[in-house]
Design an enzyme around this catalytic site. Structure first.
Site, PDB file in Angstrom:
ATOM      1  N   HIS A   1      87.387  59.516  33.930  1.00  0.00           N
ATOM      2  CA  HIS A   1      86.494  58.393  34.089  1.00  0.00           C
ATOM      3  C   HIS A   1      85.621  58.501  33.005  1.00  0.00           C
ATOM      4  O   HIS A   1      84.611  59.376  32.711  1.00  0.00           O
ATOM      5  CB  HIS A   1      85.844  58.220  35.225  1.00  0.00           C
ATOM      6  CG  HIS A   1      85.046  57.069  35.378  1.00  0.00           C
ATOM      7  ND1 HIS A   1      83.527  56.885  35.353  1.00  0.00           N
ATOM      8  CD2 HIS A   1      85.430  55.829  35.429  1.00  0.00           C
ATOM      9  CE1 HIS A   1      83.516  55.857  35.471  1.00  0.00           C
ATOM     10  NE2 HIS A   1      84.289  54.928  35.399  1.00  0.00           N
TER      11      HIS A   1
ATOM     12  N   ASP B   1      86.846  52.552  27.911  1.00  0.00           N
ATOM     13  CA  ASP B   1      86.101  51.085  28.007  1.00  0.00           C
ATOM     14  C   ASP B   1      86.178  50.614  26.593  1.00  0.00           C
ATOM     15  O   ASP B   1      85.638  51.020  25.746  1.00  0.00           O
ATOM     16  CB  ASP B   1      84.866  51.082  28.556  1.00  0.00           C
ATOM     17  CG  ASP B   1      84.824  51.416  29.878  1.00  0.00           C
ATOM     18  OD1 ASP B   1      85.946  51.619  30.777  1.00  0.00           O
ATOM     19  OD2 ASP B   1      83.817  51.926  30.740  1.00  0.00           O
TER      20      ASP B   1
ATOM     21  N   HIS C   1      81.033  51.936  27.348  1.00  0.00           N
ATOM     22  CA  HIS C   1      80.984  51.477  28.721  1.00  0.00           C
ATOM     23  C   HIS C   1      80.538  49.837  28.701  1.00  0.00           C
ATOM     24  O   HIS C   1      81.148  48.991  29.424  1.00  0.00           O
ATOM     25  CB  HIS C   1      79.708  51.919  29.752  1.00  0.00           C
ATOM     26  CG  HIS C   1      79.795  51.712  31.021  1.00  0.00           C
ATOM     27  ND1 HIS C   1      80.950  51.316  31.778  1.00  0.00           N
ATOM     28  CD2 HIS C   1      78.708  51.069  31.565  1.00  0.00           C
ATOM     29  CE1 HIS C   1      80.490  50.664  32.705  1.00  0.00           C
ATOM     30  NE2 HIS C   1      79.308  50.570  32.803  1.00  0.00           N
TER      31      HIS C   1
END
Length: 330
Positions: free
Chosen positions: A15, A44, A57
């Protein structure tokens, strides 16, 4: 209770990289994640002013870069409404890639992750092209297939300012040979129409993200709760390979697990819940060690509990713990 079988061999998704140990969305974070055994690294994706995909992010980079310390960019500070919420700060779409490359990443949660914060100021904001190159180079180096798991961030917002994401993302992936259901890629989004558009453009596997509250920003469904019901899951299965639910939609660590895993598997959807983090602040009470929010609890035990519930992968900020736990479970 006997373990439930997953539909696919469980994968470990780093992540934002090994984001518990290095500032998130940096090549250093992704590289460490690969070294620690991650199957996929997760960028992202947001756009620059000159329409280059970079990994942050959020398009608001106030908290993840040192932009506020750059006097030459003071006049770029702005207030914008994104997905119905007002944000004041600096935004990627107001910077060219060359300008963004003068910034340096910093730890987003320094109070919880002081060891990661020691690396503040060392790493650039990476492009999608650099992340793809890293995955391919590491695949060759390690002999393991290292995949990428990009998330389109705020696609409706970017489309509203003349920067639609879908065709450009598909073209960039296709250019490196990734355009099939067996490519080492998943594309994820919290929005619905974004994924439906991608479904028409590519055979790459798509993942519908879902949160424990609220609904998609594009208003294509009334709520994530409705989408998680059997009928909602059946609709998702028409355009997506799986779902990425908030882990608490499966189990809150207190009451009995929900039927989400079984319901999703019934219509052929995989589940990759998020986010498994080691700090007490992010763990159910059952898995905490003491009361200090920054102290690490029993992350491996939490991941094991979800693997027993039949999930097909996990998003974690600590890929070494994830990889070790999944390997032991298999």
């Amino acid at each position: 209770m006997a373990p439930v079988k997953s539909l696919s061999s469980p994968i470990v998704i780093a992540h934002r990289g090994a984001s518990g140990l290095r500032p998130e969305h940096t090549l250093a974070s992704y590289t460490l994640a690969i070294e620690q055994g991650a199957d996929f690294i997760e960028p992202d994706l947001v756009f620059t002013k000159d329409d280059i995909f970079v990994a942050r992010h959020e398009n608001d980079i106030t908290g993840t870069t040192d932009v506020a310390t750059h006097p030459e960019f003071a006049d770029r500070k702005a207030t914008k409404v994104i997905d119905g919420e007002s944000h004041t700060g600096w935004f990627t779409e107001d910077f060219t890639l060359a300008e963004l490359k003068t910034l340096r990443a910093k730890e987003r949660l320094p109070q919880l992750r002081p060891n990661s914060a020691k690396y503040d100021g060392q790493f650039e904001v990476p492009t999608l092209a650099e992340i793809i190159a890293l995955a391919k180079a590491q695949t060759k180096k390690t002999g393991r297939t290292i995949g990428i798991y990009p998330e389109t961030k705020h696609p409706s917002y970017f489309a509203s300012i003349g920067k639609p994401m879908e065709a450009r993302l598909v073209a960039q992936l296709k250019a490196v040979g990734w355009d099939s259901a067996d490519a080492p890629v998943f594309i994820q989004s919290f929005e619905v129409n974004n994924l439906k558009a991608l479904h028409k453009l590519t055979r790459i596997r798509l993942i519908q993200l879902m949160d424990a509250s609220g609904g998609p920003a594009d208003k294509a469904a009334p709520s994530y709760a409705a989408m998680a019901m059997p009928e909602g899951l059946k609709a998702i299965a028409r355009y997506a390979y799986g779902i990425g639910p908030n882990k608490y939609m499966i189990w809150n660590g207190v009451t009995a697990p929900t039927s989400l895993v079984a319901d999703a598997h019934t219509v052929g959807l995989r589940l990759h819940p998020w986010t498994f983090r080691a700090e007490n602040a992010f763990l159910p009470a059952l898995f905490r060690n003491g009361t200090d929010p920054a102290t690490h609890g029993q992350l491996s035990a939490e991941i094991t509990a979800y693997l027993k519930l039949g999930v097909d992968g996990v998003f974690t900020d600590y890929p070494q713990i994830g990889a070790t736990t999944v390997a032991a479970f298999k």
